[in-house]
Enzyme design. Sequence first.
Site, PDB file in Angstrom:
ATOM      1  N   VAL A   1     -25.157 -32.776   5.345  1.00  0.00           N
ATOM      2  CA  VAL A   1     -25.367 -33.765   6.118  1.00  0.00           C
ATOM      3  C   VAL A   1     -26.285 -33.166   7.422  1.00  0.00           C
ATOM      4  CG1 VAL A   1     -25.265 -36.006   7.047  1.00  0.00           C
ATOM      5  CG2 VAL A   1     -24.201 -35.601   5.032  1.00  0.00           C
TER       6      VAL A   1
ATOM      7  N   LYS B   1     -14.116 -46.995   5.092  1.00  0.00           N
ATOM      8  CA  LYS B   1     -15.255 -47.707   5.375  1.00  0.00           C
ATOM      9  C   LYS B   1     -15.198 -49.009   5.524  1.00  0.00           C
ATOM     10  CE  LYS B   1     -17.405 -43.971   2.854  1.00  0.00           C
ATOM     11  NZ  LYS B   1     -17.973 -43.278   1.526  1.00  0.00           N
TER      12      LYS B   1
ATOM     13  N   GLU C   1     -23.811 -45.457  11.529  1.00  0.00           N
ATOM     14  CA  GLU C   1     -24.498 -46.071  10.300  1.00  0.00           C
ATOM     15  C   GLU C   1     -24.186 -45.000   8.935  1.00  0.00           C
ATOM     16  OE1 GLU C   1     -26.932 -48.740   9.946  1.00  0.00           O
ATOM     17  OE2 GLU C   1     -26.110 -48.592   8.033  1.00  0.00           O
TER      18      GLU C   1
ATOM     19  N   ILE D   1     -27.331 -46.288   2.744  1.00  0.00           N
ATOM     20  CA  ILE D   1     -27.516 -47.697   2.662  1.00  0.00           C
ATOM     21  C   ILE D   1     -27.439 -48.196   4.060  1.00  0.00           C
ATOM     22  CG2 ILE D   1     -26.669 -49.934   1.713  1.00  0.00           C
ATOM     23  CD1 ILE D   1     -25.798 -48.295  -0.742  1.00  0.00           C
TER      24      ILE D   1
ATOM     25  N   ASP E   1     -11.096 -43.159   1.056  1.00  0.00           N
ATOM     26  CA  ASP E   1     -12.241 -43.275   1.725  1.00  0.00           C
ATOM     27  C   ASP E   1     -12.804 -44.214   1.860  1.00  0.00           C
ATOM     28  OD1 ASP E   1     -14.849 -41.191   2.512  1.00  0.00           O
ATOM     29  OD2 ASP E   1     -15.609 -42.457   0.799  1.00  0.00           O
TER      30      ASP E   1
ATOM     31  N   GLY F   1     -24.810 -37.790   0.213  1.00  0.00           N
ATOM     32  CA  GLY F   1     -25.836 -36.877  -0.030  1.00  0.00           C
ATOM     33  C   GLY F   1     -26.385 -36.568   1.299  1.00  0.00           C
TER      34      GLY F   1
ATOM     35  N   GLY G   1     -23.445 -43.969   3.021  1.00  0.00           N
ATOM     36  CA  GLY G   1     -24.336 -42.925   3.187  1.00  0.00           C
ATOM     37  C   GLY G   1     -25.859 -43.450   3.721  1.00  0.00           C
TER      38      GLY G   1
HETATM   39  N1  HSE Z   1     -16.788 -38.850  -0.274  1.00  0.00           N
HETATM   40  C1  HSE Z   1     -17.619 -39.781  -0.055  1.00  0.00           C
HETATM   41  C2  HSE Z   1     -17.992 -40.461  -1.336  1.00  0.00           C
HETATM   42  C3  HSE Z   1     -19.175 -39.202   0.680  1.00  0.00           C
HETATM   43  O1  HSE Z   1     -17.784 -39.926  -2.596  1.00  0.00           O
HETATM   44  O2  HSE Z   1     -18.745 -41.387  -1.394  1.00  0.00           O
HETATM   45  C4  HSE Z   1     -19.650 -40.125   1.315  1.00  0.00           C
HETATM   46  O3  HSE Z   1     -18.952 -40.872   2.370  1.00  0.00           O
END
Ligand code: HSE
Length: 431
Positions: A14, A209, A132, A139, A205, A306, A137
């Site tokens: 990133v 979020k 954001e 979106i 993860d 990505g 990512g």
């Molecule tokens: N490890 C995370 C995923 C990357 O696979 O969505 C983006 O936050």
Amino acid sequence: MENINICIAGLGNVGSALVQLIEKNAEFVKYKSDLKINIIGLSAKNKSKKRDFDISNYFWVDKPIRLLNIQGKKPNILVELIGYEKDISYELVKSALNQNINVVTGNKAMLAKYGNELFSIAEENKVLLLFEAAVAGGIPIIKTIKNNLFLNKINKISGILNGTTNYILTTMELEDKSFEDVLVDAKQKGFTSDHEAKLDIGGYDAAHKLTLLTSLAYGSEVDFELNEVEGIDKITIEDIKFAKQLGYKIKLISETSIIENTIYASTKPKLVSKENPIANTNGPLNAINVETDELKSLYLEGEGAGGFPTASSILSDIYEISNSTGYKSLGFTNSKLVKFKKFNSSNLESKYYLRIRAKEQPGVLSMITSYFNEANISIEKILQIPDNDSDSIPIVITTHKIISSELLSSVKKISDLDFILGYISLIPIEN
Ligand code: HSE
């Protein structure tokens, strides 16, 4: 023309994409926004790593903390892309905010854990802490909720928030491969790493979020403990195939809503009808559905990870900082955030899918169904599929809506029967 001086800590996918994006689009950004974004400092673990841009064009510091003072100059914005839950990421962000420097980060693990403290330091110091890039990512879900839908009453946010697990589930089905094999493939393709895999596969993860979405939507304090989390490591190719036979796809679904004045925030695998657009969100894509009183359903799908997609979210935060006159990073002022209790989900009603492996012997099916009858659990479908390669059989059952604690207690009794082999796979069906 306004000059914005930024520093970037962390040059993985990133961070590197962000430098290239700013280089490539400098004229375009100036034209559209009257902004000149200057990168006045960079820092990463390894200076000599081969990169897609020339680092000799930039001022480099080995210690990220030195980015906060580049030759006597404070940046307007620190971009934190190191990604540790605590350690240098937290120290750096906290220190920047305390020195009245705005921060843009993609670090959901840090914010889910230390967000309350960091957002309040930002507000006290009259700067923004924007994120954001931390959720889905590329979106633009954060600004959609914080700006466009802020005055809507949000009933529910649900969707796929982790690209790695979505890639794994999709590829298991498409290529008829085991979870373990596709995990190796996902690591080779760079979707996840040994370190990240635990957070991705375990559902953490996505739950990090979701923690941020919960706060934005309901003004709850940032509280990771509100989440129920279950990963995809127990999902077998057998489950995926049976689900398909029944007209469903298995997806790792994150959802948040307020029930009885408590927060229900859950990340777990679910069977989703193949007619639902989320069932057809494939590969590493993410998708989010927002339901409000005013807007029945807003569906956003796109690249959830990505380099360039996520860098585009960082750029949008830089732009927001340049335009902003307030300091409400979470939409709400910190004093308005409420400490919610966690919903007791054992009372939740859902339809369920069960896969049971049993010895091939008379009376197995009637014994299982008698436990269901006893508990008043209504079966919707039952499949008993002969397995020529084995002297055991898989039995697949879907139920009508049932309170989950009642189903769990019957499943516990059934799993203790001596003709039951292995664990019983139990997956809710999206209502
Ligand atoms: N490890 C995370 C995923 C990357 O696979 O969505 C983006 O936050």
